[in-house]
Scaffold this motif. Structure first.
Motif, PDB file in Angstrom:
ATOM      1  N   GLN A  74       0.827  -1.208   0.000  1.00 43.99           N
ATOM      2  CA  GLN A  74       0.000   0.000   0.000  1.00 43.99           C
ATOM      3  C   GLN A  74       0.856   1.250   0.000  1.00 43.99           C
ATOM      4  O   GLN A  74       0.599   2.204  -0.740  1.00 43.99           O
ATOM      5  CB  GLN A  74      -0.916  -0.009   1.226  1.00 43.99           C
ATOM      6  N   LEU A  75       1.874   1.244   0.846  1.00 41.42           N
ATOM      7  CA  LEU A  75       2.688   2.452   0.959  1.00 41.42           C
ATOM      8  C   LEU A  75       3.456   2.759  -0.326  1.00 41.42           C
ATOM      9  O   LEU A  75       3.847   3.898  -0.565  1.00 41.42           O
ATOM     10  CB  LEU A  75       3.662   2.320   2.140  1.00 41.42           C
ATOM     11  N   ARG A 129       2.291   1.940  -3.406  1.00 40.76           N
ATOM     12  CA  ARG A 129       1.411   1.944  -4.576  1.00 40.76           C
ATOM     13  C   ARG A 129       1.597   3.215  -5.365  1.00 40.76           C
ATOM     14  O   ARG A 129       1.532   4.312  -4.820  1.00 40.76           O
ATOM     15  CB  ARG A 129      -0.046   1.853  -4.133  1.00 40.76           C
ATOM     16  N   HIS A 144       8.131   7.059   4.531  1.00 43.05           N
ATOM     17  CA  HIS A 144       6.989   6.418   5.173  1.00 43.05           C
ATOM     18  C   HIS A 144       7.269   4.955   5.475  1.00 43.05           C
ATOM     19  O   HIS A 144       6.818   4.424   6.499  1.00 43.05           O
ATOM     20  CB  HIS A 144       5.760   6.580   4.296  1.00 43.05           C
ATOM     21  N   PHE A 149       7.061   3.193   9.095  1.00 44.67           N
ATOM     22  CA  PHE A 149       6.383   1.919   9.320  1.00 44.67           C
ATOM     23  C   PHE A 149       7.330   0.909   9.967  1.00 44.67           C
ATOM     24  O   PHE A 149       6.959   0.206  10.918  1.00 44.67           O
ATOM     25  CB  PHE A 149       5.861   1.397   7.983  1.00 44.67           C
ATOM     26  N   VAL A 208      -0.072  11.857   3.516  1.00 46.19           N
ATOM     27  CA  VAL A 208       0.230  10.992   2.381  1.00 46.19           C
ATOM     28  C   VAL A 208       0.248   9.530   2.797  1.00 46.19           C
ATOM     29  O   VAL A 208      -0.394   8.675   2.177  1.00 46.19           O
ATOM     30  CB  VAL A 208       1.577  11.376   1.742  1.00 46.19           C
ATOM     31  N   ALA A 209       0.965   9.245   3.858  1.00 44.56           N
ATOM     32  CA  ALA A 209       1.018   7.850   4.283  1.00 44.56           C
ATOM     33  C   ALA A 209      -0.365   7.342   4.672  1.00 44.56           C
ATOM     34  O   ALA A 209      -0.753   6.216   4.342  1.00 44.56           O
ATOM     35  CB  ALA A 209       1.991   7.702   5.453  1.00 44.56           C
ATOM     36  N   GLN A 263      -2.239   6.589   1.520  1.00 48.70           N
ATOM     37  CA  GLN A 263      -1.759   5.367   0.862  1.00 48.70           C
ATOM     38  C   GLN A 263      -2.234   4.121   1.605  1.00 48.70           C
ATOM     39  O   GLN A 263      -2.677   3.149   0.996  1.00 48.70           O
ATOM     40  CB  GLN A 263      -0.237   5.374   0.802  1.00 48.70           C
ATOM     41  N   LEU A 264      -2.102   4.169   2.923  1.00 53.36           N
ATOM     42  CA  LEU A 264      -2.443   2.962   3.698  1.00 53.36           C
ATOM     43  C   LEU A 264      -3.932   2.644   3.647  1.00 53.36           C
ATOM     44  O   LEU A 264      -4.332   1.506   3.871  1.00 53.36           O
ATOM     45  CB  LEU A 264      -2.006   3.131   5.155  1.00 53.36           C
ATOM     46  N   THR A 265      -4.729   3.644   3.319  1.00 51.31           N
ATOM     47  CA  THR A 265      -6.177   3.391   3.308  1.00 51.31           C
ATOM     48  C   THR A 265      -6.739   3.349   1.894  1.00 51.31           C
ATOM     49  O   THR A 265      -7.952   3.309   1.719  1.00 51.31           O
ATOM     50  CB  THR A 265      -6.908   4.497   4.100  1.00 51.31           C
ATOM     51  N   ARG A 266      -5.867   3.380   0.921  1.00 48.85           N
ATOM     52  CA  ARG A 266      -6.358   3.348  -0.456  1.00 48.85           C
ATOM     53  C   ARG A 266      -7.120   2.062  -0.726  1.00 48.85           C
ATOM     54  O   ARG A 266      -6.623   0.966  -0.461  1.00 48.85           O
ATOM     55  CB  ARG A 266      -5.186   3.424  -1.433  1.00 48.85           C
ATOM     56  N   PRO A 267      -8.287   2.176  -1.265  1.00 52.60           N
ATOM     57  CA  PRO A 267      -9.081   0.955  -1.510  1.00 52.60           C
ATOM     58  C   PRO A 267      -8.533   0.160  -2.687  1.00 52.60           C
ATOM     59  O   PRO A 267      -7.943   0.707  -3.607  1.00 52.60           O
ATOM     60  CB  PRO A 267     -10.467   1.503  -1.831  1.00 52.60           C
ATOM     61  N   HIS A 279      -6.607  -0.773   9.828  1.00 48.29           N
ATOM     62  CA  HIS A 279      -6.399  -0.126  11.128  1.00 48.29           C
ATOM     63  C   HIS A 279      -5.167  -0.673  11.844  1.00 48.29           C
ATOM     64  O   HIS A 279      -4.492   0.054  12.579  1.00 48.29           O
ATOM     65  CB  HIS A 279      -7.661  -0.268  11.995  1.00 48.29           C
ATOM     66  N   HIS A 283      -2.401  -1.480  10.310  1.00 47.61           N
ATOM     67  CA  HIS A 283      -1.236  -0.842   9.691  1.00 47.61           C
ATOM     68  C   HIS A 283      -1.159   0.636  10.041  1.00 47.61           C
ATOM     69  O   HIS A 283      -0.065   1.178  10.219  1.00 47.61           O
ATOM     70  CB  HIS A 283      -1.297  -1.056   8.176  1.00 47.61           C
TER      71      HIS A 283
END
Lengths: 220, 220, 220, 220
Positions: free
Chosen positions: A170-171, A173, A190, A194, B166-167, B170-174, B188, B190
């Motif tokens: 994800q990070l 992408r 990022h 993490f 930004v992070a 990215q981490l929540t991008r579907p 959640h 991550h």
DNA sequence: GATGAATGAGGCTTCATTCAT
DNA sequence: GATGAATGAAGCCTCATTCAT
């Protein structure tokens, strides 16, 4: 060790009287172009554009890959394979287990592992044996990195390989259309944040449960 | 009925005589449907499908939003606005500054802030004044959360609001096509790991430099 | 009685709030154009050409018929239906039973029943209920003609409705690209020769066995 | 007598130094495969498929036949030639003139004379001298059968060779995709019915006028 | 001479957008 | 104002034909 550890195998065995050199080169160029353009513009990029970038006719692309799914399959395979190579390199060459994990994470970003995310959506067979095998190989390699770091007490114990790979993907992408320009500016920051969160001792209690890659693949 | 309501309105500002109630409702339904479907299927979802989900004719959609860009604009605006609301809520209601930031991060995930990422690619005006203003508002709100947590010594000092947003995005991008099912299972976790990495004291030195949202928008 | 005895049915029943007049006209024009062009150029004629002949955009054709199979389905239905009408007319209006059969055979040629042959090859559902029903209706009508002529001693007794319909279709099959010009010059001659062969008393012993239309449909 | 009564003519006049044995065999295999596949799938069958069935590379096909028209030409020639052979056989070996005609009709069906119909549509030169000559030869042979049967009073007098050949072709035209399965079940029945209709005395008055093959070829 | 591979043109189908009711 | 229908541009894919080994 760098390049196509998988694609080049199985050539000299059977009846097929050896593919022609230029044909192989074309196929390779198509896959490379596709990987780049999937990263840059997303998995819906017109295949005609891929062909143009590869400097072949569109029909040549279709001769090698009957449809978009086949091409995506190949690219996913290639990215997974290259990423696994990075994991194995890191395991082999870094003495500190957390440093090994860290090196892998940043290297995987450079391999554009994040480009896999959007490709996993499309209509292609995610359960294809080749893919399954390659995914297992990746998982095992990363599992090795994780468990060693954990055994050394460097990694918090409430996470699993799935957490690492999903968040990593994800990070990293890509944002379609941006030409990945932001990757080099932000992504490694990022990822590092993490990684800091992954380090032992755990600073919080995590919600949910750790998961494998296979969990991800399934319809939950 | 039409003439009565028009005559009753005392507003003398503009020419437009106040939209009809059902027209407003339609517009709202379209935006809601678009937000859901952008999240679920990505920003390339056919607009006819959006119209169907909103239970209006496609032409009604086009009456309200001349083209896809206009609809994306509206959805981006809505998501940004709602996310800002969450930031302000968190600031107002949480006494511990790091808890406030943390609450905001998880709440933004539920608002699907990650859906903004792919939309930022398309051909729509990212510099539109309305958007600029809303983005500023969001940035200010989060800036407040960040600076307070930093002042309290709870947040590492080598990051900035851009890193968080930004992070977080990215981490929540579907993942298109998955119906966001994995969000509740993994995201959640991550985010929490990322938050742990943000916490002071810093566990590593970050590469690159911290940045604002505006930095992101620009071509670097 | 002439035209669309089937296509125009089932309009005013249900929820659908009545199709617009011009839409209906367009649909009708598409089917007509398709019938003509299938006859003239075979069932592989480009659908864009059909659309052009119908004077609609190609996408309008696809709105009405999702793919080629759907259009072929409709045309087969229409031709079958119109042919059945001819059979019923002949039965109703001719007193002599062999004259009735003869009139039907020649009328079916004018309805281009032979155009069905090549269409039966393509990838469309030959077992669709609508088609099945229409084919039954045709078969019953012709069965009536045949059995009455046979009962009257005018028709040889070693044939069945399948023989009539298959041979009739073959003899009237259009030659793609010729614009059916030869039909009017030769086809009716050959149909007449065939009818003469059908007349009692039989002049030879036939090989094989008589068959129904359903026999034809099956994979033998 | 079986095969290439025309193509293999041993003229040693020209420059070409006699083709190699395997080249000849290849050419033969291509024509045979094409004939079979034209019959089975129609004249639009992909030439690559023909090459595959012939077990040669596609370029070999194109070396022998510059384009589809050339291949169709050759197949038409071959079928016509073989059919003529059958006519001459029947004339030579049957003493009863109507039996000779009858034998020819059924034999022509087995030679798939009906497959010529769809091929006559495509863009190939139907007036090519070779073809013209072959068609004349066929017409003469059948003309012989017809006139003798007519002289013997066994055949109605209001028909001509064109009627026989056209109806024969139509009745034996293959249905693409069916693998000709129905030919053996029905076609010979219908041919027999047609022959019964041809027999003297005439049972009806025929519409139109009798015609030759050349009449057919022309645009009327 | 024979082959596998490459190519461009063309048909099918979808979709953003416009039009007529 | 709302709607269903119409449209053309564009992407996918196939196939006849040409090229390089």
């Amino acid at each position: 060790m760098e390049t196509v550890s998988r694609a080049a195998t199985g050539v000299t065995r059977s009846r097929t009287p050896r593919p022609r050199a230029d044909a192989l080169r074309n196929r390779e160029r198509i896959v490379t172009a596709a990987r780049e353009m999937f990263v840059e513009f997303g998995p819906d990029v017109p295949l005609d554009e891929v062909a143009r970038r590869a400097a072949v006719g569109n029909a040549t692309l279709y001769r090698n890959f009957p449809d978009r799914a086949a091409l995506v399959h190949e690219v996913v395979l290639a990215v997974t394979s290259r990423t696994t190579d990075r994991a194995e390199e890191a395991a082999a060459e870094e003495s500190d287990p957390f440093a090994a994990l860290s090196r892998f994470v940043h290297a995987a970003a450079d391999e554009r592992i994040g480009a896999l995310c959007p490709m996993l959506s499309g209509g292609f067979d995610k359960d294809h044996p080749e893919l399954l095998a390659e995914r297992r190989r990746l998982e095992e390699a990363v599992e090795g990195l994780v468990s060693r770091a954990m055994s050394a007490g460097r990694l918090r114990t409430d996470i699993a390989v799935g957490d690492v790979l999903v968040a990593l993907s994800q990070l990293t992408r890509p944002l379609p259309g941006t030409g990945c320009l932001h990757i080099d500016r932000f992504t490694h920051r990022h990822l590092q944040l993490f990684l800091d969160g992954l380090e032992a001792p755990a600073r919080s209690e995590l919600p949910g449960t750790a998961a494998t890659l296979e969990d991800l693949r399934r319809r939950p």
